[in-house]
Design a protein around this motif. Sequence first.
Motif, mmCIF file in Angstrom:
data_model
loop_
_atom_site.group_PDB
_atom_site.id
_atom_site.type_symbol
_atom_site.label_atom_id
_atom_site.label_comp_id
_atom_site.label_asym_id
_atom_site.label_seq_id
_atom_site.Cartn_x
_atom_site.Cartn_y
_atom_site.Cartn_z
ATOM 1 N N ALA A 14 73.501 -0.047 26.883
ATOM 2 C CA ALA A 14 72.076 -0.005 27.188
ATOM 3 C C ALA A 14 71.463 1.277 26.642
ATOM 4 N N LEU A 34 63.430 -4.805 33.588
ATOM 5 C CA LEU A 34 64.471 -3.788 33.402
ATOM 6 C C LEU A 34 64.966 -3.253 34.739
ATOM 7 N N TYR A 39 68.538 -1.425 35.535
ATOM 8 C CA TYR A 39 68.446 -0.364 34.535
ATOM 9 C C TYR A 39 67.922 0.913 35.190
ATOM 10 N N LEU A 321 68.822 -5.171 27.254
ATOM 11 C CA LEU A 321 70.029 -4.764 27.969
ATOM 12 C C LEU A 321 71.273 -5.454 27.416
#
Length: 410
Positions: A14, A34, A39, A321
């Motif tokens: 990532a 995200l 993330y 991702l």
Amino acid sequence: MPGRRDPGAGVSTAPSRIAVVGASAAGLSVVEGLRRSGYTGSVTLIGEEQHFPYDRPPLSKQLLSGAWDTDRLHLRGQDDIASLGLELRLGSTAVALDTRTREVALADGSLVGYDALVVATGTRARRLPGTESVRGVHVLRTLEDALALRDDLAARPHLAVVGGGFVGAEAAAVARGLGCEVTLVTDTAQPMGDALGDELGALLCTVHREHGVRIETGVLVDQVLTHGGRASGVRLADGRTLTADAVLIGIGARPNTEWLTGSGVPVGNGVQCDATLYAGSGVWAAGDVACWPDARTGEPRRIEHRTNAAEQGLAVARNILAGPERATAFDSVPYVWSDQYDLKIQIYGRTRGADEVRIVEGGTAERKLVALYGRNGRTCAAVGINMVRALRGYRAQVAAAAPLLSGSAA
């Protein structure tokens, strides 16, 4: 070239810094996607407008009519935005992109670095040449556009609407509801005729005329006329002139891609992406500005619909991702709706290019129907008028491009 992968892109690591240019529905969908996926890296959201992300469809409907105030447009509250842990750069215009150094240059001279970039800059309204500074001439794309037009409509002017698409037809309906005299000019045979076809377009035309809208079809507007620096009417391509106190120009939109000039990002009718919405060099696109190959035909597509923006934003978040080599193709059934008077018009799929239309439920006399649109014997779209629940049942048929059902030919 869209579709070409970066060397070594198969490693699904990532990126540590993600920048999203465009604090739009698509941009917000990216950053929310995200964070929901876990993330935790740096995310910068850059928006040209000073506003938090807001919904655009109500601009020509509830906001223009005065039924809503501006607060109801916000897609998320300030606390919700804060919880995303973003670096938020509102009121900042992106002016250039360097894909070698991976930096976005802003109008204030600052640079924003990134490892992955999402272009979600949307579109801007097209204008007739020479009308930019004329008082009483409006477009309808931003919150400020809608508020300026609403202020003008409060004086009950004679409004000339140039363009019979979604924006023009909806604004005409709102203006009549506010007591304005309205003339709508379109180069098509019917308002929204390019989206609805002849029979349903004729129904919409009849409804507008019943509500007192004067409609001029099959003719272009050559010029906006002025008197004392203010709009006074329009001149048609056939030489006729129509008087008006205010003019709304609703002739489509242009993708905001000029800032990408010289960056190496492929642009044309928007940012040219591959099927996964990847444009190469660490750049992705989502929303109105994204142009990608249709999953069935391979033809380039660019869709200016609210639901498409949200769906693409989530898809781009997942694909960033996953990494370009493991990204999955984006495919969906486009959906758009329009509220005009007592009609609720809904469309699944793509009606343009259809070579056959069949009404399979209800009819135009009742102003309540479902129509299927076909191309080469396959269903490419379904349109409902005042049949919300029934229409949903045809979405799967559109998604599968199933053989066109029998019914009464339109």
